[in-house]
Design an enzyme around this catalytic site. Sequence first.
Site, mmCIF file in Angstrom:
data_model
loop_
_atom_site.group_PDB
_atom_site.id
_atom_site.type_symbol
_atom_site.label_atom_id
_atom_site.label_comp_id
_atom_site.label_asym_id
_atom_site.label_seq_id
_atom_site.Cartn_x
_atom_site.Cartn_y
_atom_site.Cartn_z
ATOM 1 N N LYS A 87 25.534 -26.484 -6.536
ATOM 2 C CA LYS A 87 24.579 -26.635 -7.647
ATOM 3 C C LYS A 87 23.135 -26.787 -7.188
ATOM 4 O O LYS A 87 22.230 -26.244 -7.818
ATOM 5 C CB LYS A 87 24.975 -27.830 -8.505
ATOM 6 C CG LYS A 87 26.275 -27.596 -9.215
ATOM 7 C CD LYS A 87 26.652 -28.749 -10.086
ATOM 8 C CE LYS A 87 28.006 -28.494 -10.692
ATOM 9 N NZ LYS A 87 28.392 -29.474 -11.665
ATOM 10 N N ASP A 123 25.037 -29.825 -17.228
ATOM 11 C CA ASP A 123 25.800 -31.023 -16.849
ATOM 12 C C ASP A 123 25.209 -32.286 -17.474
ATOM 13 O O ASP A 123 25.954 -33.127 -18.013
ATOM 14 C CB ASP A 123 25.791 -31.216 -15.325
ATOM 15 C CG ASP A 123 26.797 -30.324 -14.627
ATOM 16 O OD1 ASP A 123 27.798 -29.938 -15.246
ATOM 17 O OD2 ASP A 123 26.557 -30.014 -13.440
HETATM 18 P P1 NAP Z 1 28.613 -32.311 -4.176
HETATM 19 O O1 NAP Z 1 27.266 -31.758 -4.514
HETATM 20 O O2 NAP Z 1 29.336 -31.760 -3.008
HETATM 21 O O3 NAP Z 1 28.449 -33.913 -4.000
HETATM 22 C C1 NAP Z 1 29.509 -34.698 -3.522
HETATM 23 C C2 NAP Z 1 29.132 -36.180 -3.644
HETATM 24 O O4 NAP Z 1 30.280 -36.932 -3.248
HETATM 25 C C3 NAP Z 1 27.985 -36.635 -2.731
HETATM 26 O O5 NAP Z 1 27.283 -37.685 -3.348
HETATM 27 C C4 NAP Z 1 28.737 -37.136 -1.493
HETATM 28 O O6 NAP Z 1 28.011 -38.082 -0.741
HETATM 29 C C5 NAP Z 1 29.915 -37.790 -2.144
HETATM 30 N N1 NAP Z 1 31.051 -37.898 -1.252
HETATM 31 C C6 NAP Z 1 31.802 -36.885 -0.759
HETATM 32 N N2 NAP Z 1 32.792 -37.380 0.020
HETATM 33 C C7 NAP Z 1 32.633 -38.729 0.009
HETATM 34 C C8 NAP Z 1 33.351 -39.806 0.625
HETATM 35 N N3 NAP Z 1 34.412 -39.589 1.393
HETATM 36 N N4 NAP Z 1 32.931 -41.074 0.386
HETATM 37 C C9 NAP Z 1 31.866 -41.301 -0.408
HETATM 38 N N5 NAP Z 1 31.140 -40.344 -1.008
HETATM 39 C C10 NAP Z 1 31.534 -39.056 -0.801
HETATM 40 O O7 NAP Z 1 29.597 -32.165 -5.421
HETATM 41 P P2 NAP Z 1 29.253 -32.120 -6.992
HETATM 42 O O8 NAP Z 1 29.143 -30.716 -7.451
HETATM 43 O O9 NAP Z 1 28.140 -33.054 -7.237
HETATM 44 O O10 NAP Z 1 30.620 -32.694 -7.607
HETATM 45 C C11 NAP Z 1 30.943 -34.056 -7.427
HETATM 46 C C12 NAP Z 1 32.047 -34.450 -8.374
HETATM 47 O O11 NAP Z 1 31.629 -34.314 -9.726
HETATM 48 C C13 NAP Z 1 33.327 -33.608 -8.245
HETATM 49 O O12 NAP Z 1 34.431 -34.450 -8.287
HETATM 50 C C14 NAP Z 1 33.320 -32.735 -9.474
HETATM 51 O O13 NAP Z 1 34.630 -32.433 -9.914
HETATM 52 C C15 NAP Z 1 32.620 -33.633 -10.477
HETATM 53 N N6 NAP Z 1 31.981 -32.877 -11.563
HETATM 54 C C16 NAP Z 1 32.546 -32.909 -12.806
HETATM 55 C C17 NAP Z 1 31.957 -32.230 -13.850
HETATM 56 C C18 NAP Z 1 32.551 -32.291 -15.203
HETATM 57 O O14 NAP Z 1 32.177 -31.488 -16.051
HETATM 58 N N7 NAP Z 1 33.450 -33.205 -15.473
HETATM 59 C C19 NAP Z 1 30.793 -31.477 -13.654
HETATM 60 C C20 NAP Z 1 30.254 -31.481 -12.373
HETATM 61 C C21 NAP Z 1 30.848 -32.170 -11.335
HETATM 62 P P3 NAP Z 1 26.991 -37.623 0.444
HETATM 63 O O15 NAP Z 1 25.687 -37.302 -0.223
HETATM 64 O O16 NAP Z 1 26.937 -38.799 1.328
HETATM 65 O O17 NAP Z 1 27.622 -36.403 1.093
#
Ligand code: NAP
Length: 314
Positions: A87, A123
């Site tokens: 994103k 979002d």
């Molecule tokens: P992303 O850009 O890859 O971000 C991942 C986030 O998770 C970062 O803050 C990362 O921290 C953290 N993280 C990853 N592994 C971790 C761990 N082991 N311990 C602690 N923190 C950890 O992903 P994203 O697109 O933002 O998506 C994140 C989540 O939101 C996903 O589960 C997705 O399914 C959900 N989501 C849902 C919707 C919906 O419509 N319901 C929409 C969008 C996203 P760092 O910065 O330290 O790497």
Amino acid sequence: MKDVYTLADLESWPQATANEVPPVKLAVLGDPVAHSASPPMHNAALAHCGIAARYARLHIRAEELGAALRAAARQGFIGVNCTIPHKAAALGLMDRVDEHARRIGVVNTVLFDGLELVGFNTDGPGLVRAIRADFGVDLRDLRVLVLGAGGGAGRAIAMQCGIEQCQRLVLVNRTPEKAQALAAELAPFFRAPKVSGPGERLSAIQWDETHLRAEMEHTDLVINCTSVGMKRTDSSPLASSLLQPHLMVYDTIYTAARTKLMQAADEAGARSSNGFSMLLHQGALSFEIWFDRQAPLEVMRAALVAHAEKLPPV
Ligand code: NAP
């Protein structure tokens, strides 16, 4: 239609989808992407509206995103959604960006205007509608703690909290520098004093028990924006001992009907909800961008419910 296509498929799309009727002209791009519930939701909406197009999953790695977006435009796609981890990177690949997405700094919806890529973010507005639907409250009236403020979803949600001028915002991230940088960006939204009580209106705290415990008393809504909980083997990103009965806990994850975090909320006596409602509302807003017409929300909801019924309980 295959469950998941690749960049190689996209580059020879007429061959890869030769027998597909209606043609596949929309997709979600992600890594991982096999879990995505967007295809059943959008395909139900497309069929209901009599639109001759279908929506697929594309497994696209970070280094492939630019090529994939250009290939989708060339292949006559209507639009795509970008999900984890694309994103933030998508923003820089757009030819034009809608004002709200530019403010938020994250693109989750792309509209192809000929070969031009136009970026949007649904979002943040989707989350606002989800919180209202699931908890009957408005984001702007709440003291919010965003866990995972370093990722695309966390950034979009934190920026939306700023735009809504919510009562208080606490940012937490595994990599704390990202939360601190985001707090600096958000500072202009939180200059005015709005709520009585201790603590700053906006802060970025360390992800440790002491700091989290101190914040929970002054928090109404915890939003998990980390990807922790997507895998069945993951544990809850917050222990139940850190949660309290007055809290609303929103887990943006929707790969389980009751996520590990929701179970921890149950144990603490707190209300909780998973990311289906956000998925539904951000999806409806994407549909409206692509087709310039109202999305059939109830049809999309029913498709998501049917999809959810097939999911494991945790
Ligand atoms: P992303 O850009 O890859 O971000 C991942 C986030 O998770 C970062 O803050 C990362 O921290 C953290 N993280 C990853 N592994 C971790 C761990 N082991 N311990 C602690 N923190 C950890 O992903 P994203 O697109 O933002 O998506 C994140 C989540 O939101 C996903 O589960 C997705 O399914 C959900 N989501 C849902 C919707 C919906 O419509 N319901 C929409 C969008 C996203 P760092 O910065 O330290 O790497």
